[in-house]
Design an enzyme around this catalytic site. Sequence first.
Site, PDB file in Angstrom:
ATOM      1  N   ASP A   1      42.782  37.557  32.771  1.00 22.23           N
ATOM      2  CA  ASP A   1      42.595  37.169  34.165  1.00 22.23           C
ATOM      3  C   ASP A   1      41.153  36.670  34.285  1.00 22.23           C
ATOM      4  O   ASP A   1      40.284  36.980  33.463  1.00 22.23           O
ATOM      5  CB  ASP A   1      42.906  38.309  35.142  1.00 22.23           C
ATOM      6  CG  ASP A   1      43.234  37.769  36.539  1.00 22.23           C
ATOM      7  OD1 ASP A   1      42.973  36.569  36.781  1.00 22.23           O
ATOM      8  OD2 ASP A   1      43.731  38.526  37.378  1.00 22.23           O
TER       9      ASP A   1
HETATM   10  C1  BGC Z   1      43.865  35.945  39.932  1.00 20.62           C
HETATM   11  C2  BGC Z   1      45.006  35.289  39.177  1.00 20.62           C
HETATM   12  C3  BGC Z   1      44.850  33.785  39.200  1.00 20.62           C
HETATM   13  C4  BGC Z   1      43.498  33.419  38.646  1.00 20.62           C
HETATM   14  C5  BGC Z   1      43.234  31.922  38.619  1.00 20.62           C
HETATM   15  C6  BGC Z   1      42.518  35.438  39.442  1.00 20.62           C
HETATM   16  O1  BGC Z   1      41.485  35.941  40.220  1.00 20.62           O
HETATM   17  O2  BGC Z   1      43.935  37.347  39.804  1.00 20.62           O
HETATM   18  O3  BGC Z   1      46.233  35.671  39.732  1.00 20.62           O
HETATM   19  O4  BGC Z   1      45.888  33.187  38.489  1.00 20.62           O
HETATM   20  O5  BGC Z   1      42.487  34.032  39.431  1.00 20.62           O
HETATM   21  O6  BGC Z   1      43.059  31.415  39.884  1.00 20.62           O
END
Ligand code: BGC
Length: 675
Positions: A238
Amino acid sequence: MAENASHPPAHDPARSVERRVEDLLARMTLAEKVEQMHGLKREPIDGLYHTPPNQRLGIPGFRMVDGPRGVRAGQATAFPVGMARGATFDPDLERRVGEAMGLETSARGGNVLLAPCINLLRHPSWGRAQETYGEDPHHLGVMGAAFVEGVQRHVVASVKHYAVNSIENTRFTVSANLSERTLREVYLPHFQRCIAAGAGSVMSAYNRVNGEWCGEHAHLLRDILKGEWGFDGFVESDWLLGMHDTVRAVRAGLDIEMPRPKVYGRNLLAAVESGAVPVDLVDDAVRRILRIMLRFGILDGRPPAAESVVACRGHTDLAREVAEKSLVLLRNAGELLPLDRSRLRRLAVVGELAGAKNLGDRGSSHVSPPWVITALAGIQDAAGPGIVVEPILTDAPSAAQLDRVAAADAVIVVAGLSSKDEGEGQVSAGDRLRLELPEAQEELILRVATANPRAVVVLEGGSAIVVERWIEQVPAVLLAWYPGMEGGLAIAAGLFGDVNPGGRLPITFARSNAELPAFDVEHDEVEYGPLHGYRLADHAGLEPRFAFGFGLSYTRFAYRALVMESSTLRADGLLQATVEVANVGTRAGDEVVQLYVGCARSRLARPVRELKGFARVHLAPGETTRVEFEVPMSELRYWDEAARGWLLEETDYVAWIGPSSRELPLRAEFKVQLG
Ligand code: BGC
């Protein structure tokens, strides 16, 4: 001559993919390999997060884009949120949604969609509740797998956030501590189902599980995901704060650091050069990356879908169909709904949200559609020329406005949540610590209901709402969730009966916070037991306001003739049950037939019952259908801590069938006999 089993034919696509992977890998330098294992930039380029291309070897790199409500790059179709789609209990529909989002991802130049989100809703306070499908592992797995299958007709689906991600405010620090049994039985089965459906990618979660960061969790990533489940795709972290330690992450099986090199990159190269990380681990990661690029045609320059598919008529119509099918009729005292156009002259539409473009939170799942049909616009459109619609778009109506409410033939109050109440942290409200509606809206509903007894509340939001203060004062409540860009039309169709609400609750609506497991946003260590949602309510003998699986209809259904193929089953057997469901009312409608199974006599603590099957059926008035369920006995196993494996108990079980987890008119017993 028979084929030699050890030499599959040359055209075997899996084998040719593996051969090409090995060929490319053999030609890559260490630096080139390490370069494939991280993103390119912190900020998206054209809405897409890139991994580096390698011109020398013709590797184009991944282009990742957010879901799961639609594609977050330029304009795109804004579908109802995941929770709304969970309420459809319709995996075929969800497969079509996945396919539409996959196409739009491709048209926008993407090749990986960062969806579905299948984190189990342990507690309705979770800020990102709207992104997932619900509280039950079976339902989550079936809906998530259908979405994955649809998306992957065009691009890679990345299943997120692995695992046990269910608190937003402390997501960067918290450790969810739980037994191996709870992990296996409650928090992982839906991930496994998506992997079995062929998901090419998994995103690790920010949080820790039993003290270890999910992005460095060898047990979650290496042992379970890649080992036991045989996942041969790649895992990405993530964003930004999902990784901490180079050696631990690569050893655990984290393949790509997103969105830019911080923990990998130079640090990983140095770690391999110093011998701290064996090159085999890097090779394993790069193999996975190349394999998925080949499997999805990325390396061979698969052409993007045409721009014209983005928010095309087919997709926006699908968004409306989903919004219609996700409507949950929670209350309809005196059958106030559906509204009868022939008896309406003046219809008041009240509340700030009635005129709001309320698509959901503003975090990573935010989508910009070319238009949004508000509840008010939908009602105005559907009411027709003979009805005067009076908009009163405030939560604090004046005395004069309340007089107009009183003088109307019926009144619709649009209330609920928005990105000010819940959503991804940093950009939206984060966790929702107050489970009721905002106080001003509760007051509004009570004042309107006092002024006019023909009051309908349309509720929006992405999670369960505590409604005790006002629910008995209003005759009708229709839950529309965050219904997407065409949502207003769906709401109106439900109110006027052009659509018969057939959505069901994929989460429990408790009467108060006291009926829920603890939700702790203060501490960095939280304990998760095995019970939440309907499992907790059943165990503790609580009466939720609205049970998991619940939803009313403008017609009535009758259940009869439950037949079990066999009442004694072996370990490799199939529970086969059929039931007759009849529409005994006067309107066509959809019913979600639900099968639950529980252990009658267990030597350990087990949930009273668990959802093991569901089917949404459409029935004309007077029509009867037979619904068939098949449940492999492996689905009834429990995780045995001592044996460190799944075991099936030789004992008596009960199967229940009905319209919700709390209304189960049919029941049959069966035995499992081992050996
Ligand atoms: C979120 C994800 C997301 C990623 C890219 C993260 O902060 O938890 O769900 O896909 O950002 O935007």
